[in-house]
Design an enzyme around this catalytic site. Structure first.
Site, PDB file in Angstrom:
ATOM      1  N   LYS A  31      49.817   0.446  33.892  1.00 43.15           N
ATOM      2  CA  LYS A  31      51.154   1.024  34.049  1.00 43.15           C
ATOM      3  C   LYS A  31      52.213   0.246  33.266  1.00 43.15           C
ATOM      4  CE  LYS A  31      50.302   3.600  38.258  1.00 43.15           C
ATOM      5  NZ  LYS A  31      48.837   3.377  38.461  1.00 43.15           N
TER       6      LYS A  31
HETATM    7  C1  LIG Z   1      47.862   4.328  38.527  1.00 44.17           C
HETATM    8  C2  LIG Z   1      46.466   3.852  38.358  1.00 44.17           C
HETATM    9  C3  LIG Z   1      45.394   4.755  38.087  1.00 44.17           C
HETATM   10  C4  LIG Z   1      45.601   6.255  38.027  1.00 44.17           C
HETATM   11  O1  LIG Z   1      46.330   6.681  36.903  1.00 44.17           O
HETATM   12  P1  LIG Z   1      46.944   8.161  36.846  1.00 44.17           P
HETATM   13  O2  LIG Z   1      47.770   8.199  35.621  1.00 44.17           O
HETATM   14  O3  LIG Z   1      47.784   8.305  38.100  1.00 44.17           O
HETATM   15  O4  LIG Z   1      45.822   9.123  36.817  1.00 44.17           O
HETATM   16  C5  LIG Z   1      44.134   4.219  37.882  1.00 44.17           C
HETATM   17  N1  LIG Z   1      43.903   2.895  37.971  1.00 44.17           N
HETATM   18  C6  LIG Z   1      44.893   2.018  38.239  1.00 44.17           C
HETATM   19  C7  LIG Z   1      44.548   0.575  38.352  1.00 44.17           C
HETATM   20  C8  LIG Z   1      46.203   2.456  38.438  1.00 44.17           C
HETATM   21  O5  LIG Z   1      47.172   1.550  38.701  1.00 44.17           O
END
Ligand SMILES: *Cc1c(COP(=O)(O)O)cnc(C)c1O
Length: 465
Positions: free
Chosen positions: A112
């Site tokens: 993120k």
């Molecule tokens: C947010 C997140 C996901 C999922 O990603 P999306 O874009 O919501 O599909 C997967 N793994 C981790 C570690 C995350 O923080």
């Protein structure tokens, strides 16, 4: 470049406007009216570019001159300065033609950061230009909150309030948020669960009259278009590193809200040769059920060892549906209306298109733990639980082993010591150097009751900018 709503009834917006807007006024999500497309020759000419240079090439057409090129380059450079690894998104090999794309080299150890480091600088830049200040508000059960806080901590025009359920996030996750002590960063531990936090945020967006004159709330959850845009870049980066665009590459993506894999789909539409796109889910498998058996129905939430994928409904899937239904806003509005009952069925043509574009696979906790063990035994590489789900899904659905398979590593294993221990690792994975003293740092947060008036009064009283 104009941005339009998936439900067809909201006004179209410019790039800067869309960055400052969450949901469209008709309840839909914003998408570009037309996607930029790159020829193979053009993509090939980007081989050898740094991550930052490539990010500029991929994102500039979406910004479409609203931000001068030099300034956009500056924002990109600042965003990725905070990454610990010079490669920004390094690749590691774990099997024959199987690769891990390490997207956890940012400040909070999850992918993120790619979007939120950029979004923080981008928002601050737009606000400075407009002489405007805003309040970012969000709810988190884990990774989003810390990444958003890291993205906004040095912004001069943003106060950020993040609500987490009191005593219900892991120690690492809480400390990553609460040890950020800048005046504009406000952590609220709400007496309640994650749903209570989310409902509080929703209600606050719906009625913002508690804010002082001239302030508005801004959402930085994955419905914000700029986050998706920033995530398209690493698909190009990985492909170019593995011989693309002259040969196709496949991707397996640990999926929750469908933001990350949607970015991969966009990369493909923009001209990047991608063979398979694998949707990897944990036991919260609404997307796997939708693709494999046209069962897109809400089921109860399962609490798993991969909590960042614990969702009942994937908010960004609506953006995908919009394309699957030939961008017919009225059809999407109807579909989403139907979904209020808790279930929706895709039309035959939408379903067959979805199946052409995506493979899907569901992985439960036990299987996930086996994969962590197996990969460690064979390569001494330690996966985090989310990434392990992606690896298993890749192996289960892979069609052509001559095509590189890239598994997106969405988090660092040190963020999820519980799963790693359950997989049989004797020692907790070490936090990277820059976070080694996380447990010695001072924390600051406010515990508040689940009561809108109290929360709003706290917010009004603590605005720092
Ligand atoms: C947010 C997140 C996901 C999922 O990603 P999306 O874009 O919501 O599909 C997967 N793994 C981790 C570690 C995350 O923080």
């Amino acid at each position: 470049m104009k941005y339009i709503s998936t439900r067809g009834q909201a006004p179209s917006l410019s790039f800067e406007e869309v960055v400052l807007t969450g949901l469209a006024s008709d309840g839909g999500l914003y998408v570009p009216e037309k996607l930029p497309e790159f020829s193979r020759e053009e993509i090939a000419s980007w081989a050898g570019l740094s991550y930052q240079e490539l990010a500029f090439k991929v994102m500039a057409p979406f910004v479409d001159g609203e931000i001068p090129d030099e300034d956009l380059r500056g924002l990109i450079d600042k965003a990725y300065q905070s990454f610990r690894h010079q490669g920004i998104a390094p690749l590691v090999q774990t099997g024959h033609n199987e690769w891990i794309l390490e997207l956890f080299q940012g400040p909070t150890l999850a992918f993120k950061d790619f979007a939120l480091q950029f979004l923080g600088h981008l928002l601050d830049y737009i606000l400075q230009k407009r002489d405007q200040k805003v309040v970012v508000m969000g709810a988190t059960s884990g990774d989003t909150g810390s990444a958003a806080i890291e993205g906004c901590r040095r912004c001069e025009n943003i106060d950020i309030f993040i609500l987490h359920p009191h005593n219900r996030v892991s120690n690492v996750q809480r400390r990553q948020m609460t040890t950020v002590l800048e005046d504009n960063v406000h952590n609220i531990a709400l007496d309640g669960n994650f749903d209570d936090c989310q409902n509080m945020v929703k209600a606050s967006f719906a009625d913002q009259s508690f804010l002082p004159e001239g302030r508005q709330l801004v959402a930085v959850n994955s419905i914000n278009w700029a986050r998706i845009m920033a995530q398209i870049v690493y698909y190009f980066y990985a492909s170019l590193a593995l011989g693309g665009p002259h040969r196709p590459v496949s991707f397996s993506v640990p999926t929750g809200n469908f933001g990350d894999i949607f970015a991969g789909y966009l990369a493909k539409r923009m001209g990047l040769p991608i063979d398979q796109l694998v949707i990897a889910t944990n036991s919260n498998d609404i997307l796997h059920r939708a693709i494999s058996s046209n069962d897109h129905s809400k089921q109860e939430l399962h609490h798993t060892l991969s909590p960042s994928m614990d969702i009942m409904v994937s908010s960004n899937f609506e953006r995908m549906l919009f394309d699957l239904y030939d961008r017919d806003g009225a059809a999407i509005a109807q579909l989403m209306e139907d979904f209020k009952s808790g279930a929706m069925h895709l039309s035959d043509s939408a379903l067959s298109r979805a199946r052409e574009l995506f493979a899907s696979h569901k992985v439960d906790d036990d299987r996930m733990l086996e994969v962590i063990r197996d990969v460690f035994e064979n390569t001494e590489y330690l996966l985090d639980p989310h990434t392990a789900i992606g690896v298993d899904a890749a192996r289960a659905t892979r069609k052509d082993h001559s095509i590189p398979m890239v598994c997106l590593a969405t988090a660092h294993p040190a963020k999820f010591p519980e799963a790693v221990q359950k997989a049989g690792q004797e020692e907790d994975p070490k936090l990277p150097h820059h976070m080694a003293d996380l447990f010695d740092r001072e924390e600051r947060y406010e515990v508040l009751p689940n009561d809108a008036e109290t929360v709003h009064e706290f917010m009004r009283g603590h605005l720092a900018c």
